[in-house]
Design an enzyme around this catalytic site. Structure first.
Site, short mmCIF file in Angstrom:
data_model
loop_
_atom_site.label_atom_id
_atom_site.label_comp_id
_atom_site.label_asym_id
_atom_site.label_seq_id
_atom_site.Cartn_x
_atom_site.Cartn_y
_atom_site.Cartn_z
N GLY A 140 1.55 -6.26 -17.97
CA GLY A 140 0.22 -5.34 -17.25
C GLY A 140 -0.83 -5.56 -18.06
CG ASP B 75 7.39 -15.19 -18.52
OD1 ASP B 75 5.81 -15.49 -18.85
OD2 ASP B 75 7.98 -13.91 -18.81
CE LYS C 35 6.98 -13.29 -21.77
NZ LYS C 35 7.10 -12.31 -20.62
#
Lengths: 448, 448
Positions: B324, B218, B222
């Site tokens: 989130g 992940d 990025k």
């Protein structure tokens, strides 16, 4: 519905590969770096903007003063800013003069003749945002001012664009490097304001007229800009409560330290909601006790940092160089690329957004907290007498420290949050009480 | 010259007040918050975008699973994503499904039919940026992905726009909340990886398939996106050296602590310049020893922080919630407003910019530093023998600590900066030496 944002005319763009003509107004610390970097990195800027950026001229008040500089060597200097702006081959005007009245005239002239404007001028933007936005909208051109707040730290762009889908509740931060340098040096050396100021001056951190920095006006301009962007409401520098750092003493720093705080000049912009659900906007600048564990407490030297609180995003922080020729030039150049890109490809950046049009809160109604440092009579019953004054004004106390001194006691009180007007009235009442010999200082708190 | 950035067709905009039709693909943690906020704050979004945003549908794989949700109540659910995308009244497609192959098909279909796309999908963007950018350019529409990196923290926008006038030399940061939560908990409790992982899982910080987080993939996605934006060069996830946190032990944390470091999973993107002045790009993700005094060391829990170093701006930091539902929705909504504004008023956001087209550095050539933890024979001459191995590989040492243990010594070495390949070869040589009983761990350092 969205009048402020809508261009009355729409520029379809000059087309890929077209040159964008740039006029630079001002050739001081920032202007000279802007020119240098535009020439040095011309190839990169051409790629990023979609066409070459060509500097048509650099306007200064006195051409001779800049003999031998890069602008002189390139034959770019002129003392006729108005003619430079009105040239047909100028598409974009970069204002890095400073001051208000003269740059205002030039910027308005540029916008009205269909040139986009990039400015680093916080005082101008904070004082005349409405007039400038209207001129830009009428002509369908861009007004960019990323460098007006915290130099290279991207905050205008993030507020205008990245956070455009969120509801911002608070923006708070250290937005003036000179005062942060002074307060940080006072905190780390224990020296008094005058000595640190003299040292900062010697190191080149102080402007010729230091009052804009140390009286808080520079930070107030930035607070007005931040509040306008965050709350979609027109906020001018006059709407900002403003208190500088000139009264902060070595004793204040010392007391703050012993209680676990440091003193920072903060700009605080808040969306307030009263008990009836009515919203208003508050913007203020004042010395502030910040807990040492708070991230803003460790922002030292002339660095800047800005906190943003938004309903969905939560709390964000942006940190970096908030002043200086190169960092300011970085922000100006980012805006130049953006405005040039719009000239080449069409489209406009988001303009002024004031649809929310919230009222500016009366400073007396703003919730604040006080740290009060007093000399009081050293006798039985004084504490009870004084705490009754707080209670009578509806102020509850968070901590009370008492230090014995010769012939008097020193009382250090930290309140809980209350209306500014009630806190202020409490201090006035304390000052009139016989038991209080002197109110040494009153400093607000934040960050807990 | 600027092919990737130039729309072949230019959309003049639908005009102020026009509605923008939005299709949402996916209705999980992020999609449900995006829908909720779009409906709750519809008036504000209409002002900011220049016209009302109207959600035309929410595509899910199983409509029944979402019975009774807001999307169901509003009659928006459909299991036919392709039909939803192709509706004439859909202008903008929001992809918040996750995964790669299926969203890739849908996003390409949307772009090819002239719909702008907002996605939060880092894996998709990092794997297929070229194909997506070409489809967006061919159709003259926007591809936005602020939420793909560090959720609500504005970093894609600042790199694409605010810093478009600067030359970025380095981007480094904590971009994965799950692994930061785990490493922070290991650091503060002294517990081992397995126990902290189980606790993080219990608290909901761990995905159903945790490997993307804990193996670093992940963060690598990025890093690829950040490096592409920063260096105007196409960098995909496959170009990123990637090492996860699963081998980090309580002993590693303990040793780091005693030497004044903490261990963070960093994504580090650098523009490298060799002795001949040739530039290349490096992007890597690995556990990293960071000095406790470094601002990244105090980024705790699941927070993210990104440092950017640029030639004129100096060093900037962005900090906030990197994951989130709500923080991700904040970034998605900011992009929705931006893309909608372009639909209403015309214009396009900056597209993929790959003009610099720098080569990807071989990881072996990247300058790094090692912390090496070994058990060695406890006898005279061992240290001299081992330091000769370092010297033979051209590696100089910063610190050497020796701890006595039963029957052996523990040797903790921090090197100076050297080529990764030379450091790696040194460790291989050490492991083959009789004097070295075991190489317990090798962790890179940064931030000094």
């Amino acid at each position: 519905m969205t009048e402020q944002q809508n261009p009355s005319t729409f520029n379809p763009g000059k087309g890929a590969g077209s040159a964008v003509g740039v006029a630079i107004l001002g050739y001081g610390t920032v202007g000279s770096q802007v020119l240098r970097l535009m020439l040095e990195n011309a190839d990169e800027f051409a790629h990023r903007a979609g066409g070459p950026l060509e500097v048509r001229g650099v306007a200064v008040s006195n051409v001779e003063k800049h003999n031998g500089t890069l602008a002189d060597e390139k034959g770019l200097l002129t003392n006729d800013a108005r003619s430079l702006i009105s040239r047909d081959d100028v598409d974009l005007v970069v204002e890095v003069i400073g001051g208000i009245d003269y740059p205002r005239e030039l910027v308005l002239a540029a916008l009205r003749s269909g040139k986009s404007v990039v400015t680093a001028n916080k005082a101008l933007v904070a004082a005349h945002s409405a007039e400038l936005a209207e001129a830009a909208d009428a002509a369908g051109v861009d007004l960019y001012f990323e460098a007006a707040v915290a130099a290279a730290i991207p905050v205008v762009g993030p507020l205008r664009r990245s956070l455009a889908g969120d509801r911002i509740t608070k923006v708070a931060g250290i937005v003036n490097g000179t005062t942060n340098f002074i307060l940080d040096a006072m905190d780390s050396t224990g020296a008094n304001y005058e000595d640190v100021f003299a040292e900062a001056d010697r190191l080149g951190y102080v402007e010729a007229d230091p009052s804009a920095d140390v009286e808080g006006h520079d930070a107030a301009s930035k607070a007005a800009i931040l509040a306008s962007l965050a709350f979609h409401t027109r906020v001018t520098a006059d709407d900002v409560y403003c208190e500088g750092i000139t009264k902060i003493s070595a004793a204040d720093i010392d007391v703050a330290k012993s209680a676990g705080y440091t003193i920072k000049l903060l700009a605080i912009c808040e969306r307030l909601v009263d008990d009836s659900g009515n919203e208003s906007v508050s913007a203020r600048v004042h010395p502030t006790l910040v807990p040492r564990s708070h991230p803003l407490a460790s922002v030292n030297k002339s660095f800047n940092a800005i906190f943003v609180e938004a309903e969905a995003a939560g709390r964000l922080m942006f940190y970096g160089n908030g002043a200086g020729g190169n960092p300011t030039a970085s922000a100006v150049l980012g805006d130049i690329v953006g405005a040039s890109r719009n000239k080449v490809f069409g489209g406009r950046a988001p303009g002024e957004s004031t649809y929310a049009n919230l009222p500016i809160a009366d400073f007396g109604d703003v919730p604040t907290r006080y740290h009060i440092d007093m000399n009081v009579e050293d006798r039985v019953g004084v504490l009870a007498e004084l705490t009754q004054i707080f209670a009578a004004h509806g102020i509850s106390l968070r901590t009370v420290r008492q230090e014995e001194q010769e012939q008097s006691a020193r009382l250090l009180v930290i309140t809980h949050t209350a209306r500014e007007a009630d806190l202020s009235a409490t201090v006035a009442a304390l000052a009139e009480t016989d038991a209080v010999l002197n109110v040494n200082s009153v400093i607000r708190l934040a960050g807990e």
